[in-house]
Scaffold this active site. Sequence first.
Site, short mmCIF file in Angstrom:
data_model
loop_
_atom_site.label_atom_id
_atom_site.label_comp_id
_atom_site.label_asym_id
_atom_site.label_seq_id
_atom_site.Cartn_x
_atom_site.Cartn_y
_atom_site.Cartn_z
NE ARG A 121 -4.41 -1.59 1.28
CZ ARG A 121 -5.56 -1.77 1.92
NH1 ARG A 121 -5.69 -1.32 3.16
NH2 ARG A 121 -6.56 -2.37 1.34
CD GLN A 126 -2.96 5.79 -3.51
OE1 GLN A 126 -3.34 6.54 -4.41
NE2 GLN A 126 -2.84 6.19 -2.27
CG ASP A 129 -4.87 -2.04 -2.80
OD1 ASP A 129 -5.17 -3.24 -2.66
OD2 ASP A 129 -4.78 -1.25 -1.84
CB SER A 132 -8.19 -0.44 -2.31
OG SER A 132 -7.27 -0.31 -1.25
CE1 TYR A 229 -4.60 -4.49 4.24
CE2 TYR A 229 -2.26 -3.99 4.07
CZ TYR A 229 -3.44 -4.41 3.50
OH TYR A 229 -3.45 -4.75 2.18
#
Length: 373
Positions: A121, A126, A129, A132, A229
């Site tokens: 992350r 991004q 991912d 997400s 996280y």
Amino acid sequence: MKIAVLKEQADGERRVAATPETVRKFIALGATLAVETGAGETASIADAAYADAGASVGDRAATLAGADIVLGVQGPDPATLGGVAPGAWIVASLNPFAERARVEAYAAAGYEALAMEFMPRITRAQSMDILSSQSNLSGYKAVLDAAAEYGRAFPMMMTAAGTISAAKAFVLGVGVAGLQAIATARRLGAQVSATDVRAATREQIQSLGAKPIFVENVAGIEGEGTGGYAGEMSPEYQAAQAELVSGHIAKQDIVITTALIPGRPAPRLISAAQVASMKPGSVIVDLAVEQGGNVEGSVAGEVVVVNGVTIVGHRNVPSRLAADASALFSRNLFNFLSAFWDKDAGRPVLDAEIGDAIRLTRGGKIVNARLTS
């Protein structure tokens, strides 16, 4: 460079790892695309759409023959991958901690398995991912699932026959899924509150118009884990949070739980006693049910009623929005591979930061530090 797109074989999996959009983009890079017949059917994508985008469409054997990269949503069974090129990349969500035997089989077969859920992350990753992109849809769908089970309206309604009170919704765990759950419940008109072990989420909760519910003045909180996280909570925090949640949850109509810790069973956030304290007709949606569940009494793949409270435990929630989930997942895969595409080599060449983070196997061995330590 041949890229194979497989039809998913896992029970209930309706997503697909490429769309006609990403097929065209891969071909523009110079790749050849092969798609297994029916791969996109459950995501509302016809074989003809792939063919029109420039892919060849055929049976599994033809799709895999000579493939350098195999794209999947969930990790394919190694026994079904015959015919791929030596050292082929397997790029998918591989669930390495729970499916260790499958990872070992990839290594034994000489494949280079790349676990997309291990994507670091960091800012430049991004767009790659999958956790997400899929969690965003899970948070949205969780609220819709709650609304479908809840026997009342969400918004306050003022009518000639009297006023209906707004539903009270409580979100536990304010990551990507939790934030989307807050936003969706707010759009439907509920009064929303939320909590998380990470103090930094307070402002995010408030920015969405929800009320933050936080434990205050407790020493030993270890809520912030690595990579954004949540981490493990201290015993002091766990006790304080249980007391706070118990007082708050009894007043709620809808509860959404989203808390996960990578590589560990889901933390237990709601006890049977707390479920029993809720009003009959209330609904709990446990998005962590496949990792053991945040809620005592939740059952993976089932909707159960306990003391008048409905506990929703759907598996694979993103797959319940297969078309949009596939569009986002496939873009994550394209963004990943295209970012490392070497025009001279005609294939992606990974760097150490991302390559080492997601690579599980290479040269017949398991090489990922998270699996060998």
